[in-house]
Structures are given as structure tokens and as C-alpha cells.
Write a protein that holds these residues in place. Structure first.
Motif, PDB file in Angstrom:
ATOM      1  N   LEU A 124       0.809  -1.201  -0.076  1.00 38.37           N
ATOM      2  CA  LEU A 124       0.078  -0.022   0.030  1.00 38.37           C
ATOM      3  C   LEU A 124       0.994   1.273   0.158  1.00 38.37           C
ATOM      4  O   LEU A 124       0.616   2.242  -0.723  1.00 38.37           O
ATOM      5  N   LEU A 145      -6.881  -9.270   1.932  1.00 37.73           N
ATOM      6  CA  LEU A 145      -5.543  -8.475   1.911  1.00 37.73           C
ATOM      7  C   LEU A 145      -5.484  -8.217   0.359  1.00 37.73           C
ATOM      8  O   LEU A 145      -5.168  -7.243  -0.275  1.00 37.73           O
ATOM      9  N   ALA A 146      -5.556  -9.364  -0.352  1.00 39.85           N
ATOM     10  CA  ALA A 146      -5.547  -9.039  -1.846  1.00 39.85           C
ATOM     11  C   ALA A 146      -6.742  -8.210  -2.367  1.00 39.85           C
ATOM     12  O   ALA A 146      -6.300  -7.337  -3.332  1.00 39.85           O
ATOM     13  N   LEU A 147      -7.554  -8.218  -1.922  1.00 36.27           N
ATOM     14  CA  LEU A 147      -8.717  -7.131  -2.425  1.00 36.27           C
ATOM     15  C   LEU A 147      -8.466  -5.698  -1.867  1.00 36.27           C
ATOM     16  O   LEU A 147      -8.353  -4.686  -2.526  1.00 36.27           O
ATOM     17  N   VAL A 148      -7.863  -5.708  -0.846  1.00 38.82           N
ATOM     18  CA  VAL A 148      -7.357  -4.255  -0.336  1.00 38.82           C
ATOM     19  C   VAL A 148      -6.337  -3.718  -1.339  1.00 38.82           C
ATOM     20  O   VAL A 148      -6.190  -2.552  -1.872  1.00 38.82           O
ATOM     21  N   VAL A 149      -5.257  -4.564  -1.614  1.00 38.92           N
ATOM     22  CA  VAL A 149      -4.112  -4.186  -2.357  1.00 38.92           C
ATOM     23  C   VAL A 149      -4.787  -3.792  -3.793  1.00 38.92           C
ATOM     24  O   VAL A 149      -4.214  -2.980  -4.517  1.00 38.92           O
ATOM     25  N   ALA A 150      -5.487  -4.650  -4.380  1.00 42.85           N
ATOM     26  CA  ALA A 150      -6.045  -4.588  -5.444  1.00 42.85           C
ATOM     27  C   ALA A 150      -6.816  -2.983  -5.775  1.00 42.85           C
ATOM     28  O   ALA A 150      -6.654  -2.331  -6.653  1.00 42.85           O
ATOM     29  N   VAL A 156       2.386   1.826  -3.456  1.00 45.91           N
ATOM     30  CA  VAL A 156       1.518   2.568  -4.670  1.00 45.91           C
ATOM     31  C   VAL A 156       0.958   3.693  -4.037  1.00 45.91           C
ATOM     32  O   VAL A 156       0.034   4.561  -4.632  1.00 45.91           O
ATOM     33  N   ALA A 161      -6.518  -0.671  -3.711  1.00 46.31           N
ATOM     34  CA  ALA A 161      -5.427   0.591  -3.828  1.00 46.31           C
ATOM     35  C   ALA A 161      -4.773   0.703  -4.891  1.00 46.31           C
ATOM     36  O   ALA A 161      -4.487   2.003  -5.321  1.00 46.31           O
ATOM     37  N   ALA A 199      -8.636 -11.653  -7.712  1.00 46.83           N
ATOM     38  CA  ALA A 199      -8.532 -10.311  -7.286  1.00 46.83           C
ATOM     39  C   ALA A 199      -7.317  -9.452  -7.911  1.00 46.83           C
ATOM     40  O   ALA A 199      -7.288  -8.533  -8.365  1.00 46.83           O
ATOM     41  N   LEU A 200      -6.362 -10.343  -7.701  1.00 42.87           N
ATOM     42  CA  LEU A 200      -4.999  -9.713  -8.125  1.00 42.87           C
ATOM     43  C   LEU A 200      -4.543  -9.699  -9.610  1.00 42.87           C
ATOM     44  O   LEU A 200      -3.830  -9.021 -10.179  1.00 42.87           O
TER      45      LEU A 200
END
Lengths: 96, 311, 104, 115
Positions: B77, C80-85, B80, C87, B170-171
Motif C-alpha cells: 500500500l 488483503l488481496a482485495l485491499v491491495v487491488a 502505490v 489501492a 482479485a490480483l
């Protein structure tokens, strides 16, 4: 008799931990906070070893072994992060 | 005041203080470190409550892997340059305080009532202790997980697998960077050389011993996952997008073996998910250990596969 | 565990702290930690309310909590993967709009 | 209390003393490097005494070997951890390496030394 001593030692170590908390709370640098995490690792290991004798649960020694490895992993993660992001501390984090 | 009461009180106060520090006030990084310390102390608390199994899982997963996951997410975080949200308004804090106090009161009332209701021996635990000797498994927790509540455990490893698939979705199909900078630290090699084989050894010991004494597949996989996270961070394993058959197989082997075993026994006239013997318990546990460990490491690395890196 | 009441009160306190922080925190990581701590409170309640059998904790509750710990870490990794995506795509680490604070 | 227990008690008290010393160092020393120095050395010595005492009380070779393993591992992990933390500490003492890394994150303010 020895049971009382073991119990007293465990409570003493927990109190010791509480003192160490002050350093995490206070900082001033992130390195200090990690240092206290190291203290927590070392002290919890001793607590678990003594508890294994006091409560006669030998499996707690294995828990102590796991905790040693865990503390090392956390430190490596932290060091990696602060290094990869250049500086994890704000400029104000410098020490005297 | 007895020693036991002192232990109860000091652990409770310590945990409350750590949770408070982790959640409210201060910088986020300090909160994360406090949360990791909270996990360590919670592991000691589980040990004190008399559950080495939970202490092992909490130490390796609750504090170790979760802590590493959150720290790495924090780092991403920061990279970015995400905008940090402002402080909440006072009005909102007031409402939240009222809700939280009511919630605390409700939970405390329920909890104390349930303690007060504990008159006789727990019935379920009694039944468990009576049924356990027939199975040849000495550790009641392994017995519950694999034999008596096997459907729960099967669904549980399916959920872990689903979480991995969802996180990958998601990623997206791209390389996620990881902080792997400590590779050239001179002592790192030595540490890895000592800890890696030892962790594998202890994991196998836990798996085998878990039939009779504290230990078992979950604790072993927690340890292996923590080891994998360390290897990734030490630069010994590198995340890759190349799909390897072995990695895919390792991901699903736990679910696969469990399902095949559960269905296969029906051919011999046993009910669904019956366990034909202790060998089956160990087989399923071994497969689960591999699957859970590799899934957690891949979740951490955010990648499709891992490859070893030479020195 | 000589005094289950203490552990119940601890669990209630952890739950309340987590709830409070979940409601006021705006950083998603902080909210995630709040949920994790509430989860720990639930685990404590589950194990302590099952009671003791011959001086040992109830095996069924322990097994359920063990399952819960593993599921929790998988859920955290997904979150956390969702949060990073989030952001990376929007530049925000909060689910709320930045400007209007007081409209809810 | 027999002889073995007496010896174990003595070792235990020694161990606790070193733990206390480590914590005092952590609280009192002026900068991160000296705190690191105090903590990692004193605590591991303390752990050695605690392990010795526990091994005596356990009275089995198996337990003693396991405790020895725990201590060696702790010693090793502390060495590497101390090294890494010292590196971090030294680096943050100098200039910030990548200034761009900080501001944008909105200042998680790790170094709120004024607090």
C-alpha cells in the motif's frame, strides 16, 4: 515448593514483558519496536518452557520451538519491508 | 491470590492492553506490530488454558503468517502511495462507542451466563472421550477433525483453496512484487540452512505424533507455511506466474485425497466419509498438510507458482 | 483455567474493542485487524464456554477453533488481496468517500 | 526440596536475573544499537539458564535435547535478527534513501518521537 518457584518465575517473566511493552509504545524508532518483538519472542519461549514443567504438558516445549522460529520470521519480514521501502522511519525517527 | 489467578489476570490484562494498542491510536505500523505481539501472547494464553494444539496453530499462523501477510500488504500500500483516510468525525466515534459498549455488555452477559450454566460435565466431550479409544487415535482433536467431524474438515480445506482462487482472481494475472531484499545479508544463508531442514523435520514429527499427542496436520502445515514465507522473504523461493503441474497437484491433493477416500469407502459398504483405519487418518493428514501449507505460501506470494533460486 | 469468568470478560472486552475500532477506523488494514481480534474473542468464548472435562479442555471446541484459525488466515489473505487491488486501481485504502464525513 | 530441585532453582533465579537485566537495558539505554546489544545477549543467556533448569527438572534426556535445540535455535535466530535490526537502524539514522517513498503514504508517522 519448586512448583511455587516455577509459577513465580512465569509471573515474573510476564511482568518483565509488560515493562518491555513500554519500549514498543514509546519507540522512538521502528527498530525499537521490532526489538521489543524480539524480547517478546525470547520471553514467551522461556514462559512456555517453564509452563511445560509447571503444568506437566511436555508438548509446550514444541510450542516454544515453533515460537522461536516464528520470531525469526517476523524479524526477517520486517527487515525486508523497511529495506525495500528505502526508509521505514520518518525523518523524525532519527535518534539523538 | 493464587498463582493461577495471577496468571489469568495478567494474561487477560496484557491481551486487552495489546488489543487496545493494536486498534486505537498511534501509527498503523505500530498497530500491526502490536497485533503480532498480541498473537504471540495469545499463543501463550492458549498454552496456559491447556491447549498446546491451539498454541502451536496460533503461534505459527495467528501471529507468524498473518503478521507477515499484513506487514507485506502494508508495504505494498505504501508503494502505490495510497491515500490515507482522514480521522473519523466525533459524532461517529460517539455512536461507535455506544454500539461497542452495548456489544461488550451483550457478549459479557452471554459469556458469563454460559459459564454459569456449566454445571455438569460437557456431554459432547464425554461422548468424544468414550468413542475415541475405538478409533485407535489418542489425540481427541485429531479424532474430531478427521473422524467425527470429517465433513467440516473437508469443507475447511475447500474454503482455503477457494480463498486462494479468489485472491488470485482479485490480483489478476500479473507479478506481484515482494520485499525480498535481505538475500545478501551474510547471516541469512546460515539461518535458512539451519531452520529449513529443522522445520521440515518438526513438521513431519508433528504430523506423525499428532495421532496420539498434541500435533497434527493443521499444526504441521502452519509450521511449513511459516517456513515457506521465510524462504520467500529470504529470496530462496521466487514467485512465478509459470504454472507447474506439481504445484497445482499439491494445491488440490488434500481435497482430492479426502474426497476420494470419502467416496471410495462407499464401494466397501461403509457410509460416506467413513474412515477405514488409522492409516487413512495419516494419509489424509499428510495430503492436507501439503495442500494447506502450499496454499498459504502461494497466498502470501500472490503467485501461481514458486521456483527455487540458487545462491 | 481456574477462573473462566475472567476469560469471558476478556473475550467481551476484546470483542468490544474490535467492534469500536471496526466502526471508527477508516483504514482497511486497521478494520481487518479489528475483525481478527473480534475473531480471537469468539475463539476464546467457544473454548471457554465448552468447559473442562477431567481438567482438560473440550476436544470438540478445540478442533473447531483450530479449523477456525486456519480459515481465518485464508480469509485474511483474500481480504488483503482485495485491499491491495483496490489501492492499486483507485489509490484509496478506505471504502468511504474522502470528502463527506458526516453524512452517515 | 531435594538437591536437583535446589540446583534448578538456583539456575532459574540466575536466568530471571539476566532477563531482568535485558529489560532494564532495553528501557534505559540511550540508542537503538545499545538497546539491541543489551537485549539479545542478556536474554539469550537468561534463556540458557532457564533451559538448564527446566532440563534438570524434566529429568529426561529427550527433553534435555529438545531444550538444547530450542536454545541453540533461539541463539541463532537472535543473532540474525539483531544483525537485520541493526542494519535497519543504521540505515534510518542516515538520510532517507528514497524520499518519494514516504510522504505519499500520508505519514504513518512511525517516528512520533515527540509522543
Amino acid at each position: 515448593m519448586i512448583d511455587h518457584l516455577l509459577a513465580a518465575a512465569i509471573v515474573f517473566l510476564l511482568a518483565n514483558l509488560a515493562l518491555g511493552l513500554w519500549r514498543i509504545w514509546r519507540g522512538p524508532t521502528t527498530a525499537d519496536r521490532m526489538l521489543s518483538a524480539l524480547l517478546f519472542g525470547a520471553t514467551s519461549v522461556a514462559v512456555l518452557i517453564l509452563m511445560a514443567e509447571w503444568q506437566a504438558i511436555p508438548a509446550l516445549r514444541i510450542v516454544a520451538l515453533l515460537l522461536v522460529m516464528l520470531a525469526a520470521i517476523i524479524t526477517i519480514t520486517y527487515a525486508g519491508i523497511s529495506r525495500a521501502s528505502g526508509s521505514s522511519d520518518q525523518p523524525g525517527g532519527q535518534q539523538r | 491470590m493464587t498463582w493461577a489467578l495471577m496468571m489469568d489476570v495478567s494474561l487477560a490484562i496484557g491481551l486487552l492492553f495489546l488489543a487496545w494498542q493494536a486498534l486505537i491510536g498511534g501509527s498503523l505500523l505500530r498497530g500491526i506490530i502490536m497485533f503480532i505481539v498480541f498473537g504471540m501472547v495469545l499463543a501463550v494464553a492458549w498454552a496456559w488454558l491447556g491447549s498446546p494444539d491451539l498454541a502451536m496453530a496460533e503461534a505459527a499462523i495467528g501471529a507468524g503468517v498473518t503478521g507477515a501477510l499484513i506487514l507485506v500488504a502494508y508495504w505494498r500500500l505504501k508503494r502505490v502511495n495510497a491515500v490515507e483516510p482522514a480521522d473519523p468525525s466525533p459524532l461517529r466515534s460517539g455512536v461507535a462507542l455506544v454500539v461497542a459498549v452495548l456489544g461488550t455488555g451483550l457478549v459479557a452477559a452471554l459469556g458469563l451466563a454460559s459459564v454459569a450454566a456449566l454445571e455438569g460435565e460437557p456431554v459432547a466431550g464425554q461422548l468424544l472421550n468414550e468413542a475415541l479409544p475405538e478409533t485407535g487415535i489418542g489425540n481427541p482433536i485429531t479424532g474430531v477433525l478427521i473422524i467425527f467431524r470429517s465433513l467440516d474438515t473437508l469443507l475447511e480445506i475447500a474454503v482455503v483453496l477457494a480463498a486462494y482462487v479468489a485472491a488470485r482472481a482479485a490480483l489478476g494475472k500479473r507479478q506481484v512484487d515482494l520485499p525480498t531484499p535481505s538475500r545478501d545479508a551474510p547471516l541469512m544463508t546460515a539461518l535458512v540452512t539451519v531452520i529449513a531442514p529443522l522445520a521440515v523435520l518438526v513438521a513431519i514429527y508433528l504430523l506423525k505424533a499428532g495421532g496420539q499427542i498434541p500435533g497434527g496436520a493443521f499444526q504441521a502445515s502452519a509450521l511449513l507455511a511459516a517456513l515457506g514465507v521465510m524462504l520467500v522473504l529470504a529470496g530462496r523461493l521466487e514467485s512465478t506466474l509459470a504454472v507447474s503441474l506439481w504445484v497445482r497437484l499439491a494445491l488440490i491433493v488434500g481435497t482430492l485425497v479426502f474426497c476420494l477416500m470419502g467416496l471410495g469407502v462407499m464401494l466397501f459398504g461403509l457410509p460416506l466419509l467413513a474412515i477405514p483405519g488409522t492409516w487413512a487418518v495419516y494419509l489424509i493428514e499428510a495430503a492436507m498438510m501439503v495442500s494447506i501449507a502450499i496454499t498459504l505460501v502461494l497466498l502470501f506470494a500472490g503467485s501461481d507458482g514458486l521456483k527455487g533460486v540458487g545462491r | 483455567m481456574n477462573h473462566p469468568q475472567i476469560w469471558m470478560l476478556l473475550a467481551a472486552g476484546l470483542f468490544g474493542l474490535g467492534l469500536y475500532s471496526l466502526l471508527i477506523a477508516r483504514h482497511l488494514l486497521r478494520q481487518l485487524i479489528a475483525i481478527k481480534i473480534m475473531g480471537s474473542a469468539v475463539f476464546l468464548i467457544l473454548v471457554v464456554s465448552a468447559g473442562l472435562l477431567d481438567g482438560r479442555l473440550d476436544g470438540i471446541a478445540q478442533a473447531l477453533v483450530l479449523t477456525g484459525i486456519v480459515i481465518a488466515v485464508a480469509a485474511v489473505a483474500f481480504a488483503l488481496a482485495l485491499v491491495v487491488a483496490l489501492a492499486e486501481q483507485t489509490g484509496a485504502v478506505s471504502l468511504e468517500p474522502e470528502d463527506d464525513d458526516d453524512d452517515r | 526440596m531435594n538437591l536437583v530441585e535446589l540446583v534448578a532453582a538456583g539456575l532459574l533465579v540466575c536466568g530471571l536475573f539476566f532477563y531482568l537485566a535485558g529489560t532494564v537495558g532495553l528501557l534505559r539505554f540511550p540508542d537503538a544499537l545499545s538497546r539491541l546489544h543489551a537485549l539479545t545477549k542478556a536474554d539469550n543467556l537468561g534463556l540458557m539458564f532457564v533451559c538448564l533448569a527446566a532440563a534438570l527438572l524434566a529429568g529426561s534426556l529427550r527433553a534435555a535435547l529438545l531444550l538444547l535445540l530450542v536454545w541453540l535455535l533461539a541463539l541463532f535466530a537472535a543473532t540474525v535478527s539483531a544483525h537485520l535490526i541493526a542494519q535497519v537502524s543504521l540505515r534510518s539514522q542516515g538520510q532517507a534513501l528514497e524520499p518519494g517513498d514516504e510522504g505519499g503514504a500520508g505519514g504513518p508517522a512511525d517516528g512520533e518521537s515527540g509522543k
